[in-house]
Design an enzyme around this catalytic site. Structure first.
Site, mmCIF file in Angstrom:
data_model
loop_
_atom_site.group_PDB
_atom_site.id
_atom_site.type_symbol
_atom_site.label_atom_id
_atom_site.label_comp_id
_atom_site.label_asym_id
_atom_site.label_seq_id
_atom_site.Cartn_x
_atom_site.Cartn_y
_atom_site.Cartn_z
ATOM 1 N N CYS A 101 0.824 -1.210 0.000
ATOM 2 C CA CYS A 101 0.000 0.000 0.000
ATOM 3 C C CYS A 101 0.853 1.254 0.000
ATOM 4 O O CYS A 101 0.589 2.199 -0.744
ATOM 5 C CB CYS A 101 -0.940 -0.003 1.196
ATOM 6 S SG CYS A 101 -2.015 1.448 1.280
ATOM 7 N N CYS A 119 -5.956 -3.610 7.757
ATOM 8 C CA CYS A 119 -7.172 -2.799 7.787
ATOM 9 C C CYS A 119 -8.376 -3.508 7.201
ATOM 10 O O CYS A 119 -9.482 -3.436 7.749
ATOM 11 C CB CYS A 119 -6.941 -1.467 7.075
ATOM 12 S SG CYS A 119 -6.762 -1.600 5.281
#
Length: 240
Positions: free
Chosen positions: A89, A190
């Protein structure tokens, strides 16, 4: 929150703007399992920006995250790897797509600042990119998660809290009366949230049952697929 506050209080930048980035769409999943609390996080970000006195923008990279982070993550998992999606990410989304958005939207001379616990050392030669260093707090250091980000991508980047211990960052937030001063740290993956990881990953990868067999031939029992485990794991595997 504190990164934005410190930049606002400094005289280095003419303007500080908050940008909330959304990368995951829970509606794309099966079932009603808990995932990223994006709505609550945006509400907190909006409130903090109001308390600090800066504007806030919102940008979605759901499609980019899926193709550049989540699909490669699944591919490596299915092959028996143990990828870290946060590393992907940072490389593909935060310091590539997001940084490009910031500079396209607010000007090529804009800087991207994040709350990472890491530090940058400017190169003595201005033609060379900065060097990534560990955060000052050894218990919160996040330089590993930035290790795949190129030096060039770290130009015009700031880590305002990287040189501070976490306890001081909390204290600054409390002294400023920020609504996130007592908010728990974000930990874990997440998009998994509070769910059981094997159950989550099984929504995307088919089970490939097999058996745990020791080097001496000892059969320790069945498993539902190697993608549910990681190298060196012992916890939760009966008989090992």
């Amino acid at each position: 929150s504190v990164s934005a506050l410190l930049l606002k209080q400094s005289s280095r930048f003419q303007e500080v703007i908050g940008v909330f980035m959304r990368n995951w769409e829970p509606a794309d999943e099966t079932g009603d399992s808990y995932t990223c609390p994006a709505a609550a996080d945006f509400a907190d970000a909006e409130r903090v920006c109001g308390e600090i006195g800066i504007p806030i923008h919102r940008v979605d990279f759901v499609k980019e995250y899926w193709t550049r982070v989540f699909e490669p993550y699944l591919e490596r998992f299915s092959g028996g790897g143990t990828p870290n999606p946060d590393v992907f990410c940072n490389k593909e989304i935060k310091f590539k797509c997001f940084k490009a958005f910031v500079q396209d939207e607010f000007g090529r001379d804009s800087f991207l600042a994040t709350g990472h616990y890491a530090q940058l050392r400017p190169a003595s030669d201005p033609t060379r990119p900065p060097m990534l260093l560990r955060g000052a707090d050894p218990l919160k250091d996040q330089s590993y998660f930035l290790s795949a980000v190129s030096g060039e991508a770290l130009r015009q980047v700031e880590f305002p809290v990287g040189g501070l211990p976490k306890s001081r960052v909390r204290a600054i937030a409390e002294e400023a009366g920020l609504c996130t001063a007592s908010k728990k740290d974000s930990v874990g993956i997440c998009f998994v949230g509070k769910r059981n990881f094997p159950e989550f990953i099984s929504e995307y990868l088919d089970s490939r049952p097999g058996r745990f067999v020791g080097l001496d031939g000892t059969d320790f029992g069945p498993h539902e697929g190697l993608h549910q485990y990681t190298l060196g794991q012992r916890a939760g595997i009966g008989g090992l």
